[in-house]
Design a protein around this motif. Structure first.
Motif, PDB file in Angstrom:
ATOM      1  N   TYR A  86       0.899  -1.182   0.031  1.00  0.00           N
ATOM      2  CA  TYR A  86       0.005   0.062   0.084  1.00  0.00           C
ATOM      3  C   TYR A  86       0.806   1.277   0.008  1.00  0.00           C
ATOM      4  O   TYR A  86       0.517   2.228  -0.714  1.00  0.00           O
ATOM      5  CB  TYR A  86      -0.745  -0.142   1.253  1.00  0.00           C
ATOM      6  N   GLU A  87       1.920   1.397   0.769  1.00  0.00           N
ATOM      7  CA  GLU A  87       3.004   2.490   0.957  1.00  0.00           C
ATOM      8  C   GLU A  87       3.898   2.525  -0.241  1.00  0.00           C
ATOM      9  O   GLU A  87       3.915   3.556  -0.840  1.00  0.00           O
ATOM     10  CB  GLU A  87       3.588   2.262   2.215  1.00  0.00           C
ATOM     11  N   THR A  88       4.176   1.514  -0.847  1.00  0.00           N
ATOM     12  CA  THR A  88       5.198   1.690  -1.885  1.00  0.00           C
ATOM     13  C   THR A  88       5.016   0.607  -2.860  1.00  0.00           C
ATOM     14  O   THR A  88       5.580  -0.383  -3.144  1.00  0.00           O
ATOM     15  CB  THR A  88       6.612   1.287  -1.507  1.00  0.00           C
ATOM     16  N   PRO A  89       3.732   0.797  -3.531  1.00  0.00           N
ATOM     17  CA  PRO A  89       3.164  -0.139  -4.508  1.00  0.00           C
ATOM     18  C   PRO A  89       4.109  -0.343  -5.723  1.00  0.00           C
ATOM     19  O   PRO A  89       4.181  -1.551  -6.181  1.00  0.00           O
ATOM     20  CB  PRO A  89       1.944   0.603  -4.904  1.00  0.00           C
ATOM     21  N   GLU A  90       4.909   0.516  -6.156  1.00  0.00           N
ATOM     22  CA  GLU A  90       5.607   0.400  -7.531  1.00  0.00           C
ATOM     23  C   GLU A  90       6.756  -0.580  -7.153  1.00  0.00           C
ATOM     24  O   GLU A  90       7.118  -1.417  -7.660  1.00  0.00           O
ATOM     25  CB  GLU A  90       6.211   1.663  -7.807  1.00  0.00           C
ATOM     26  N   GLU A  91       7.388  -0.427  -5.895  1.00  0.00           N
ATOM     27  CA  GLU A  91       8.352  -1.143  -5.445  1.00  0.00           C
ATOM     28  C   GLU A  91       8.114  -2.674  -5.262  1.00  0.00           C
ATOM     29  O   GLU A  91       8.547  -3.687  -5.712  1.00  0.00           O
ATOM     30  CB  GLU A  91       9.050  -0.703  -4.498  1.00  0.00           C
ATOM     31  N   TYR A  92       6.965  -2.802  -4.598  1.00  0.00           N
ATOM     32  CA  TYR A  92       6.307  -3.964  -4.008  1.00  0.00           C
ATOM     33  C   TYR A  92       5.858  -4.839  -5.399  1.00  0.00           C
ATOM     34  O   TYR A  92       6.114  -5.976  -5.625  1.00  0.00           O
ATOM     35  CB  TYR A  92       4.813  -3.594  -2.997  1.00  0.00           C
ATOM     36  N   ASN A  93       5.203  -4.131  -6.286  1.00  0.00           N
ATOM     37  CA  ASN A  93       4.832  -4.969  -7.414  1.00  0.00           C
ATOM     38  C   ASN A  93       5.966  -5.430  -8.372  1.00  0.00           C
ATOM     39  O   ASN A  93       5.957  -6.463  -8.871  1.00  0.00           O
ATOM     40  CB  ASN A  93       3.988  -3.880  -8.391  1.00  0.00           C
ATOM     41  N   LYS A  94       7.092  -4.528  -8.336  1.00  0.00           N
ATOM     42  CA  LYS A  94       8.275  -4.909  -9.054  1.00  0.00           C
ATOM     43  C   LYS A  94       8.929  -6.294  -8.390  1.00  0.00           C
ATOM     44  O   LYS A  94       9.352  -7.173  -9.137  1.00  0.00           O
ATOM     45  CB  LYS A  94       9.273  -3.829  -9.096  1.00  0.00           C
ATOM     46  N   VAL A  95       9.210  -5.995  -7.238  1.00  0.00           N
ATOM     47  CA  VAL A  95       9.595  -7.293  -6.444  1.00  0.00           C
ATOM     48  C   VAL A  95       8.892  -8.529  -6.347  1.00  0.00           C
ATOM     49  O   VAL A  95       9.316  -9.698  -6.667  1.00  0.00           O
ATOM     50  CB  VAL A  95       9.852  -6.982  -4.698  1.00  0.00           C
ATOM     51  N   LEU A  96       7.548  -8.397  -6.480  1.00  0.00           N
ATOM     52  CA  LEU A  96       6.595  -9.572  -6.572  1.00  0.00           C
ATOM     53  C   LEU A  96       6.557 -10.050  -7.941  1.00  0.00           C
ATOM     54  O   LEU A  96       6.663 -11.354  -8.041  1.00  0.00           O
ATOM     55  CB  LEU A  96       5.140  -9.255  -6.226  1.00  0.00           C
ATOM     56  N   TYR A  97       6.584  -9.104  -8.798  1.00  0.00           N
ATOM     57  CA  TYR A  97       6.416  -9.779 -10.219  1.00  0.00           C
ATOM     58  C   TYR A  97       7.688 -10.532 -10.726  1.00  0.00           C
ATOM     59  O   TYR A  97       7.738 -11.478 -11.192  1.00  0.00           O
ATOM     60  CB  TYR A  97       6.536  -8.364 -11.328  1.00  0.00           C
ATOM     61  N   GLU A  98       9.027  -9.912 -10.153  1.00  0.00           N
ATOM     62  CA  GLU A  98      10.452 -10.802 -10.323  1.00  0.00           C
ATOM     63  C   GLU A  98      10.300 -12.051  -9.712  1.00  0.00           C
ATOM     64  O   GLU A  98      10.831 -12.885 -10.312  1.00  0.00           O
ATOM     65  CB  GLU A  98      11.282  -9.776 -10.217  1.00  0.00           C
ATOM     66  N   PHE A  99       9.875 -12.093  -8.559  1.00  0.00           N
ATOM     67  CA  PHE A  99       9.664 -13.146  -7.547  1.00  0.00           C
ATOM     68  C   PHE A  99       8.795 -14.417  -8.442  1.00  0.00           C
ATOM     69  O   PHE A  99       9.052 -15.646  -8.588  1.00  0.00           O
ATOM     70  CB  PHE A  99       9.083 -12.905  -6.211  1.00  0.00           C
ATOM     71  N   LEU A 100       7.555 -14.146  -8.881  1.00  0.00           N
ATOM     72  CA  LEU A 100       6.845 -14.804  -9.611  1.00  0.00           C
ATOM     73  C   LEU A 100       7.256 -15.287 -10.818  1.00  0.00           C
ATOM     74  O   LEU A 100       7.262 -16.489 -11.266  1.00  0.00           O
ATOM     75  CB  LEU A 100       5.392 -14.095  -9.754  1.00  0.00           C
ATOM     76  N   ARG A 101       7.843 -14.392 -11.430  1.00  0.00           N
ATOM     77  CA  ARG A 101       8.580 -14.809 -12.776  1.00  0.00           C
ATOM     78  C   ARG A 101       9.815 -15.694 -12.660  1.00  0.00           C
ATOM     79  O   ARG A 101       9.690 -16.883 -13.721  1.00  0.00           O
ATOM     80  CB  ARG A 101       9.140 -13.398 -13.468  1.00  0.00           C
ATOM     81  N   ASN A 102      10.453 -15.797 -11.565  1.00  0.00           N
ATOM     82  CA  ASN A 102      11.424 -16.750 -11.498  1.00  0.00           C
ATOM     83  C   ASN A 102      11.011 -17.873 -10.746  1.00  0.00           C
ATOM     84  O   ASN A 102      11.642 -18.867 -11.179  1.00  0.00           O
ATOM     85  CB  ASN A 102      12.482 -16.103 -10.411  1.00  0.00           C
ATOM     86  N   MET A 103       9.833 -17.891 -10.034  1.00  0.00           N
ATOM     87  CA  MET A 103       9.456 -19.100  -9.491  1.00  0.00           C
ATOM     88  C   MET A 103       8.595 -20.010 -10.356  1.00  0.00           C
ATOM     89  O   MET A 103       8.370 -21.059 -10.474  1.00  0.00           O
ATOM     90  CB  MET A 103       8.523 -18.658  -8.031  1.00  0.00           C
ATOM     91  N   LEU A 104       7.824 -19.223 -11.279  1.00  0.00           N
ATOM     92  CA  LEU A 104       6.604 -19.775 -12.195  1.00  0.00           C
ATOM     93  C   LEU A 104       7.314 -20.259 -13.495  1.00  0.00           C
ATOM     94  O   LEU A 104       6.640 -20.953 -14.111  1.00  0.00           O
ATOM     95  CB  LEU A 104       5.491 -18.823 -12.331  1.00  0.00           C
ATOM     96  N   ASN A 105       8.523 -19.575 -13.947  1.00  0.00           N
ATOM     97  CA  ASN A 105       8.731 -20.047 -15.318  1.00  0.00           C
ATOM     98  C   ASN A 105       9.489 -21.330 -15.246  1.00  0.00           C
ATOM     99  O   ASN A 105      10.271 -21.814 -14.228  1.00  0.00           O
ATOM    100  CB  ASN A 105       9.559 -18.734 -15.930  1.00  0.00           C
TER     101      ASN A 105
END
Length: 262
Positions: A243-262
């Motif tokens: 909620y406070e830093t959504p751009e950073e949060y979304n970036k970190v989560l996106y990279e995590f998902l991309r690495n884990m799910l590919n």
């Protein structure tokens, strides 16, 4: 907008987008609405499912049944209703009482686990002391509300710069029914080291350096309790980096998902 009718609760959830399922599980101050800065982004790549935990906003049940012991089975019920065998789980604070027990008991159903701002139900004396203090603070109404004590857990600079977003958070929280945070400490929900003996779900534990609802370093200790867990610190966030830093949060989560799910 969909519901699952159980014998003791009606569970509400929303589905947006297509692709591999990613389920977002909110904290004690949130519900499906709190993910408004995540759903538009992640639904471009994944099937995004946001859930109201029982007793929160549209997930109705008798107040006596609002307990964390039911969260993992509720999560299974939502997955089964959507025909989902396996999903990535994203948990904020209280949401970890749904996600982590499922990852422990049914790892075949959890592709990855991303947790932020949460002591989690993983037991250690140190972690339980943090949880007790936070639970007392929540039950006293000092987290996520407006007023003199409303800033607990937040980066104070965020509050000064974004009073309208803080007000929005407090309004989202008011849509929920009563919740006793002490249920997070019950013996039956504790996960002991023996429960993690064969743990294998890719996990990241994140926390904010301004989190005085927990502590700025509590996520680092939690990560030591979960085998193989990665650590990420949101330097400009408090308890709620999504909620406070959504751009950073979304970036970190996106990279995590991309690495884990590919």
């Amino acid at each position: 907008m969909s519901v699952v009718n159980k014998s003791d609760a009606t569970l509400y959830y929303e589905v947006t987008g297509e692709g591999f399922p990613v389920i977002f599980l909110h904290g004690g101050g949130g519900n499906t609405l709190c993910w408004f800065q995540q759903v538009p982004f992640f639904s471009q790549y994944y099937k995004v499912i946001t859930v109201d935990l029982r007793g929160f906003k549209n997930s109705r049940c008798d107040p006596a049944c609002v307990h964390t012991r039911y969260f993992p089975d509720d999560l299974r019920a939502v997955m089964d209703a959507e025909g989902i065998d396996r999903a990535a789980l994203v948990c904020q604070s209280l949401g970890a009482w749904a996600g982590l027990p499922l990852a422990v008991s049914a790892p075949e159903r959890v592709a990855s686990l991303f947790i932020t701002g949460s002591p989690t139900p993983a037991y250690s004396p140190e972690n339980w002391q943090v949880l007790k203090t936070a639970g007392d603070t929540f039950n006293q109404g000092k987290f996520g509300g407006t007023g003199r004590n409303g800033g607990t857990g937040w980066n104070r600079a965020f509050l000064e710069l974004n009073p309208e977003l803080f007000f929005l958070y407090s309004q989202i929280k008011r849509l929920n029914g009563p919740f006793d945070a002490c249920t997070m400490q019950d013996e039956e929900v504790k996960l002991y080291p023996r429960d993690f003996a064969s743990y294998r779900v890719p996990t990241l534990i994140g926390g904010g350096s301004h989190d005085d609802f927990l502590t700025p370093d509590s996520h680092k200790h939690v990560a030591t309790l979960i085998p193989g867990a990665e650590i990420y610190t949101f330097e400009n966030a408090g308890h709620s980096p999504y909620y406070e830093t959504p751009e950073e949060y979304n970036k970190v989560l996106y990279e995590f998902l991309r690495n884990m799910l590919n």
